[in-house]
Design a protein around this motif. Structure first.
Motif, short mmCIF file in Angstrom:
data_model
loop_
_atom_site.label_atom_id
_atom_site.label_comp_id
_atom_site.label_asym_id
_atom_site.label_seq_id
_atom_site.Cartn_x
_atom_site.Cartn_y
_atom_site.Cartn_z
N SER A 468 37.80 -29.05 -52.44
CA SER A 468 38.03 -29.70 -53.74
C SER A 468 38.30 -31.19 -53.57
CB SER A 468 39.21 -29.04 -54.45
OG SER A 468 38.94 -27.68 -54.71
N ALA A 469 38.99 -31.56 -52.48
CA ALA A 469 39.23 -32.98 -52.22
C ALA A 469 37.92 -33.73 -52.02
CB ALA A 469 40.13 -33.14 -51.00
N ASN A 470 36.98 -33.10 -51.33
CA ASN A 470 35.67 -33.74 -51.16
C ASN A 470 34.88 -33.77 -52.47
OD1 ASN A 470 35.91 -34.44 -48.50
ND2 ASN A 470 34.83 -32.68 -47.68
N ALA A 471 35.03 -32.72 -53.26
CA ALA A 471 34.36 -32.73 -54.56
C ALA A 471 34.88 -33.87 -55.43
CB ALA A 471 34.57 -31.38 -55.27
N LEU A 472 36.16 -34.20 -55.28
CA LEU A 472 36.75 -35.28 -56.07
C LEU A 472 36.36 -36.66 -55.56
CD1 LEU A 472 40.42 -34.00 -56.56
CD2 LEU A 472 38.74 -34.40 -58.36
N PHE A 473 36.41 -36.85 -54.24
CA PHE A 473 36.41 -38.22 -53.70
C PHE A 473 35.26 -38.57 -52.77
CE2 PHE A 473 41.20 -37.84 -54.34
CZ PHE A 473 41.18 -38.61 -55.49
N ALA A 474 34.39 -37.63 -52.43
CA ALA A 474 33.35 -37.94 -51.44
C ALA A 474 32.44 -39.07 -51.92
CB ALA A 474 32.53 -36.69 -51.13
N THR A 475 31.95 -38.98 -53.15
CA THR A 475 31.05 -40.04 -53.64
C THR A 475 31.80 -41.35 -53.84
OG1 THR A 475 31.41 -39.20 -55.90
CG2 THR A 475 29.45 -38.43 -54.73
N LEU A 476 33.07 -41.28 -54.22
CA LEU A 476 33.86 -42.50 -54.36
C LEU A 476 34.02 -43.18 -53.00
CD1 LEU A 476 37.00 -42.97 -56.52
CD2 LEU A 476 37.05 -43.72 -54.16
N GLN A 477 34.26 -42.40 -51.95
CA GLN A 477 34.37 -42.95 -50.60
C GLN A 477 33.05 -43.61 -50.19
OE1 GLN A 477 37.04 -42.96 -48.54
NE2 GLN A 477 38.28 -41.13 -48.86
N GLN A 478 31.95 -42.95 -50.51
CA GLN A 478 30.63 -43.51 -50.17
C GLN A 478 30.40 -44.84 -50.87
OE1 GLN A 478 27.28 -41.34 -51.82
NE2 GLN A 478 26.04 -41.73 -49.98
N THR A 479 30.69 -44.90 -52.16
CA THR A 479 30.49 -46.14 -52.92
C THR A 479 31.39 -47.26 -52.43
OG1 THR A 479 29.90 -44.83 -54.88
CG2 THR A 479 30.53 -47.12 -55.23
N ALA A 480 32.65 -46.94 -52.18
CA ALA A 480 33.60 -47.95 -51.68
C ALA A 480 33.15 -48.50 -50.34
CB ALA A 480 34.99 -47.35 -51.58
N ALA A 481 32.63 -47.63 -49.48
CA ALA A 481 32.17 -48.06 -48.16
C ALA A 481 30.99 -49.01 -48.28
CB ALA A 481 31.79 -46.84 -47.32
N GLN A 482 30.06 -48.68 -49.16
CA GLN A 482 28.89 -49.54 -49.34
C GLN A 482 29.27 -50.92 -49.85
OE1 GLN A 482 26.72 -46.91 -51.92
NE2 GLN A 482 25.62 -45.90 -50.24
N LYS A 483 30.23 -50.96 -50.78
CA LYS A 483 30.67 -52.24 -51.32
C LYS A 483 31.41 -53.08 -50.27
CE LYS A 483 31.13 -50.79 -56.16
NZ LYS A 483 32.08 -50.55 -57.29
#
Length: 558
Positions: A468-483
């Motif tokens: 569930s933690a990955n369902a919440l934040f995985a894409t947010l982590q990906q976007t933050a990393a790219q920025k």
């Protein structure tokens, strides 16, 4: 009526994030500081989450309460169902009289209770995490440690700390596969990165367990076996995640760790075994004398074996747990069977809620679909296992039915706690509170590499699930990393890794542990024992991930 979360409903992101943390702060304050009952803390946190969702985020009250209802039902099934089934499996061994033989089996591996705790909680628990997950390892190994002679509080803390390193690859790597599905990064790559982070923690977990089992004396007397087990587990996890199979990583690591420990015990023996046994037995008896009867959901039987242990008795003592491994291995690894079980799942579009909750991007959220796993749930598989064990042990159906009624009654407050905590999690997630916290943390730029495991920790602390933690934040982590110009795979993996140490303080998992060992209503005592371990391991992971984003430790990455 539809609802789109506003990430900054109060105008500023940091102010909104501060308000969004109030439900979690309420739970931890009432549980850890004020020492409320766990169900009271859970209900208080839920009430605050509803107020924040409706008053601060503008979520329609109807949708907020429907979100809570979906979370509460998910808490009851499959989570409470798994705990109930795990305890019933153990209770069948108790009423059959086979628990005495099981204690003798522990003595065959090692007559030192501290080493028994390490092998059961870390190696066997890791195998159960690999095959089942969702609280089953904590529940099953918790009752096993009580049977081995540990006090309930000590058993609970040991199994919670042990259930860390294997979590990222739990349930056939479902947290990592979920992250890959959401980010479109191949999950094998994410798993390889995780396999270069969690082993660093895994090396030391058996040493931590010795400290929890018997303090400094435990480390002084038995540190060699802890290092052998931890290193073997970590090396196997590293190699399997990187080069063999992400799905089989925990199975391989647990079996290699256990094999290394058993082999080492053939040439080495710990010191102070008799003294440790006497101390731990006295502690258990003293604790049980103080506990109210209604808290003691698990019996602590006299574990003296009767007669000579034959090969047949040895097999029968291990039969329930060998059957658990066989059933879960078949359910997860035999594709025709796993496909059949998955086909029986019922997808329920939550009435009044489905289609009305949108993501921040304006798309219909998929979180409003409740999956009713009536057959594929680990709880159902454990109940089926229990029925077979009862038949083999010749326990009368009437006795089993009576025990089921007794266990269900004893679990009533635990069920309320878990339902309240999951209701809180769903309200926070679907109103946007959790994403607000994550978005604020992700705005720290390059420094976010050091903070990214905290989001995984937070997500798992809220939901009790690394998936569930990955369902919440995985894409947010990906976007933050790219920025921020950071490797996206690194931060998605860090989210998974941070989650493994968040399970320690999840109210859901605290309740599972308390219920399993017979400490209903004493979750606050367990929290005070494990929170510093959780925060300490989280700090270590933050440092590791942060340095992996720099030339200092970038060589560690695949």
């Amino acid at each position: 009526m539809s609802y789109t979360p506003d990430l900054a409903p109060l105008g500023s992101l940091w102010g909104s994030a501060l308000v969004a943390t109030l439900p979690l702060l309420t739970v931890f304050l009432t549980l850890g500081v004020l020492r409320w009952k766990a169900y009271q803390a859970g209900l208080a946190g839920l009430a605050v989450a509803l107020v924040v969702a409706i008053a601060a985020y503008g979520m329609p009250a109807k949708l907020a309460f429907l979100s809570a209802s979906q979370g509460a039902v998910y808490g009851l099934f499959p989570i409470v169902w798994i705990v109930f089934a795990a305890i019933m499996l153990y209770q069948v061994t108790v009423i059959s009289g086979r628990f005495k033989d099981l204690a003798a089996v522990f003595d065959i591996l090692s007559d030192d209770p501290r080493i028994q705790a390490m092998l059961i909680a870390f190696c066997f628990g890791g195998l159960l995490e690999a095959l089942a997950g969702f609280g089953a390892p904590v529940a099953i190994t918790g009752v096993m440690l009580v049977a081995a002679g540990f006090s309930a509080l000590r058993a609970a803390t040991v199994v919670l700390v042990a259930n860390t390193a294997p979590v990222a690859f739990g349930a056939i790597a479902i947290p990592i596969i979920t992250a890959g599905d959401l980010t479109k990064i191949p999950y094998q790559e994410i798993g390889a990165y995780v396999g270069h982070q969690t082993p660093v923690i895994a090396v030391f977990v058996p040493l931590f367990l010795l400290i929890l089992a018997d303090g400094r004396r435990g480390v002084r007397d038995a540190w060699p076996i802890a290092l052998v087990t931890g290193i073997a587990f970590a090396v196997a996890q590293w190699i399997c995640a990187s080069y063999v199979s992400v799905e089989l990583t925990d199975i391989a690591a647990s079996l290699v760790g256990l094999a290394a420990a058993v082999a080492f015990l053939r040439v080495w023996k710990p010191k102070g075994t008799a003294e440790a046994t006497a101390r731990l037995t006295a502690e258990r008896e003293e604790e049980r004398a103080k506990l109210p009867a209604e808290a003691q959901t698990v019996e602590a039987p006299n574990a003296e074996p009767v007669g000579r242990m034959t090969a047949g008795r040895l097999f029968m003592a291990l039969f329930p747990y060998l059957l658990v491994i066989a059933v879960f291995s078949a359910a997860k690894l035999v594709k025709p069977l796993s496909d059949f079980l998955a086909s029986t799942d019922l997808k329920i579009h939550w009435p009044g809620l489905d289609g009305h909750i949108l993501t921040a991007a304006g798309k219909v959220s998929g979180t409003t679909i409740y999956k009713f796993q009536w057959l594929s749930s680990p709880g159902t598989l454990l109940i089926l296992t229990m029925i077979v064990v009862a038949a083999v042990y010749r326990v009368a159906p009437g006795k089993v039915a009576k025990e089921m009624g007794k266990t269900a009654h004893q679990l009533r407050f635990s069920a309320l706690t878990i339902a309240a905590v999951l209701a809180l999690a769903y309200v926070m997630n679907q109103s946007g509170q959790t994403i607000t916290i994550g978005s604020w943390a992700a705005g720290t730029g390059a420094a976010f590499a050091f903070l990214s495991p905290i989001l995984g920790w937070l997500g798992t602390a809220v939901t009790g699930s690394d998936t569930s933690a990955n369902a919440l934040f995985a894409t947010l982590q990906q976007t933050a990393a790219q920025k921020a110009g950071i490797d996206p795979t690194l931060l998605v993996a860090a989210n998974t890794t941070g989650g493994v140490v968040g399970k320690l303080v999840s109210p859901q998992n605290l309740t599972i542990a308390a219920t399993a060992v017979g400490l209903v209503g004493h979750e606050s005592a367990i929290l005070r024992r494990v929170i510093w371990w959780s925060l300490g391991m989280l700090a270590a992971l933050c440092l590791i991930v942060g340095l992996q984003s720099t030339p200092v430790l970038s060589w560690m990455l695949p």
